[in-house]
Design an enzyme around this catalytic site. Sequence first.
Site, short mmCIF file in Angstrom:
data_model
loop_
_atom_site.label_atom_id
_atom_site.label_comp_id
_atom_site.label_asym_id
_atom_site.label_seq_id
_atom_site.Cartn_x
_atom_site.Cartn_y
_atom_site.Cartn_z
N GLY A 197 43.98 89.41 34.73
CA GLY A 197 43.46 90.63 34.10
C GLY A 197 42.12 90.35 33.41
N ARG A 239 58.08 82.73 28.03
CA ARG A 239 57.17 81.77 27.38
C ARG A 239 56.35 82.44 26.27
NH1 ARG A 239 56.71 79.96 33.08
NH2 ARG A 239 55.82 82.01 33.30
N GLY A 253 50.89 92.74 26.17
CA GLY A 253 50.09 91.63 26.70
C GLY A 253 50.30 91.43 28.19
N THR A 254 51.31 92.08 28.74
CA THR A 254 51.62 91.92 30.17
C THR A 254 50.40 92.30 31.00
OG1 THR A 254 53.89 92.53 29.67
CG2 THR A 254 53.22 92.66 31.99
N LYS A 275 52.12 82.07 37.10
CA LYS A 275 51.47 83.38 36.90
C LYS A 275 51.70 84.26 38.12
CE LYS A 275 47.15 85.50 35.45
NZ LYS A 275 47.83 86.41 34.53
N HIS A 316 44.81 79.15 36.24
CA HIS A 316 46.04 79.39 35.49
C HIS A 316 47.19 78.53 36.00
CE1 HIS A 316 43.97 83.03 34.06
NE2 HIS A 316 44.85 83.04 33.08
N HIS A 317 48.26 78.48 35.20
CA HIS A 317 49.51 77.80 35.58
C HIS A 317 50.11 78.49 36.81
CE1 HIS A 317 51.95 81.13 33.99
NE2 HIS A 317 50.95 81.24 33.11
N PRO A 325 44.63 92.58 27.96
CA PRO A 325 44.79 91.58 29.01
C PRO A 325 44.62 90.14 28.51
CG PRO A 325 43.19 93.25 29.67
CD PRO A 325 43.50 93.48 28.22
N PHE A 373 44.62 88.06 24.64
CA PHE A 373 44.65 88.10 23.18
C PHE A 373 43.87 86.95 22.54
CE2 PHE A 373 48.43 90.85 23.67
CZ PHE A 373 48.15 91.80 22.71
P1 NAD Z 1 57.74 84.65 31.54
O1 NAD Z 1 58.22 84.79 32.95
O2 NAD Z 1 57.92 83.33 30.87
O3 NAD Z 1 58.46 85.76 30.61
C1 NAD Z 1 58.69 87.07 30.99
C2 NAD Z 1 60.04 87.49 30.42
O4 NAD Z 1 60.21 88.89 30.58
C3 NAD Z 1 61.25 86.80 31.09
O5 NAD Z 1 62.03 86.12 30.11
C4 NAD Z 1 62.00 87.96 31.73
O6 NAD Z 1 63.42 87.75 31.74
C5 NAD Z 1 61.61 89.10 30.81
N1 NAD Z 1 61.81 90.44 31.37
C6 NAD Z 1 61.73 90.85 32.67
N2 NAD Z 1 62.00 92.17 32.76
C7 NAD Z 1 62.25 92.61 31.49
C8 NAD Z 1 62.57 93.87 30.94
N3 NAD Z 1 62.72 94.97 31.70
N4 NAD Z 1 62.74 93.98 29.59
C9 NAD Z 1 62.62 92.89 28.80
N5 NAD Z 1 62.32 91.63 29.28
C10 NAD Z 1 62.13 91.53 30.61
O7 NAD Z 1 56.21 85.08 31.54
P2 NAD Z 1 55.09 84.77 30.44
O8 NAD Z 1 54.35 83.52 30.79
O9 NAD Z 1 55.68 84.88 29.08
O10 NAD Z 1 54.07 85.98 30.70
C11 NAD Z 1 54.47 87.33 30.55
C12 NAD Z 1 53.28 88.24 30.81
O11 NAD Z 1 52.28 88.01 29.81
C13 NAD Z 1 52.57 88.04 32.16
O12 NAD Z 1 52.17 89.28 32.65
C14 NAD Z 1 51.35 87.20 31.78
O13 NAD Z 1 50.27 87.35 32.71
C15 NAD Z 1 51.02 87.80 30.45
N6 NAD Z 1 50.17 87.00 29.55
C16 NAD Z 1 49.27 87.71 28.82
C17 NAD Z 1 48.49 87.07 27.89
C18 NAD Z 1 47.53 87.89 27.06
O14 NAD Z 1 46.78 87.32 26.25
N7 NAD Z 1 47.52 89.21 27.22
C19 NAD Z 1 48.60 85.68 27.71
C20 NAD Z 1 49.54 84.99 28.47
C21 NAD Z 1 50.34 85.67 29.38
#
Ligand code: NAD
Length: 265
Positions: free
Chosen positions: A163, A12, A97-98, A157, A153-154, A124, A126
Amino acid sequence: MIRVVVTGAAGRMGREVVKAVSRTPGMEVVGAVDPGHPGQDVGLLAGIEALGVTVRGDLAEVLRTSKATVMVDFTTPGAAVANIKTALEYGVRPVVGTTGIAQRDVEEIKAICREKRLGGLIVPNFALGAVLMMHFAGIAARYFPDVEIIELHHPQKLDAPSGTALQTADIVARSRQEKGVGDRTEVEKLDGARGGNLEGVRIHSVRLPGLVAHQEVIFGGLGQTLTIRHDSTSRESFMPGVIMAIKKVMELEQLVYGLDRLIFG
Ligand code: NAD
C-alpha cells in the site's frame, strides 16, 4: 479513557497493538477479536501480563458488550472491510492498518462515516519515517520526473505491491510535471521484469525472509541519482503512529486516508 477493541489481535501487528495500547495512559484494551486463539487472554498472547480480556470470534458481540470507542484493525482486506462496517454500525471509530483495501471500498466507507459523522482512519503505513519518505518523494518528483520504486517485505505479506508503494507512486505521479522513463515501451524478455506500472511509475516488489518493511524511491537525473530509503526493522516502528491515530480519530467527523493528512494537514 479511550476504550479500544483490537481486531486481528492474535496476529503479528495485533499483538504489538495490544502491548502498545495497554502501556499508553488514557487508553485501554477492552476487547480482542481473532478467529485464531479463541478463549485466550490477549495480554498473555501478546507476551505481557494478563489483561482480563479474552480473544473472541464475533466482533458484533464484543462491540455490544465492551462499550468500545475505537476499533484497531490489522487483519486481511476482506475481513477489514466487514469489520469497519460493523464498527460503524455500533458507532465505534475504526483505525485501520490493513493494506490492500480496494478504492471502491474506501469510498463506500467514507460515505458511511460522512453520513454518521463518525471519524475513521485508514493508514497504509503507520511508520513516521515512511510518511516522511513519501512526503520527500513528492518534493523530489518536482525536480526529478524519472523515478522507480523498490519495496521489500517479509514473505508472509499477502498483497503486492505494498500500500505504501502505491501511495508513493500516486504522490509522485501527482507531483511531477512531466512523465519519466516508466512510460517508454521496451521489450520485456521476462514477464514482470520492469515491475508494475502506476501512471508511469514502475514498482518492483521483493519478498524475502529476514525483511520487515522497506522501500527505496530512486530518482534519476543527468549524471546523478537520488535515493530516499526507509526501513522498518521491527513492527514496533508502527506503534507511535497507531497511538497517535487512536487519539486523533476521536476528534474527526469523517474518514481520513493516510497519516500524512494528520501530520502535514
Ligand atoms: P497476520 O497474518 O500476522 O495477522 C492477521 C490476523 O488477522 C490473524 O491472526 C488472523 O487470524 C486475523 N483475522 C483474520 N480474519 C479476521 C477477522 N474477520 N476478524 C478478526 N481477525 C481476523 O498479519 P500481520 O502481519 O499482522 O498484518 C496484518 C495486516 O496489516 C496486513 O494487511 C499487513 O499488510 C498490514 N500491515 C500494515 C502496516 C501499517 O503500517 N499500516 C504495518 C504492517 C502490516
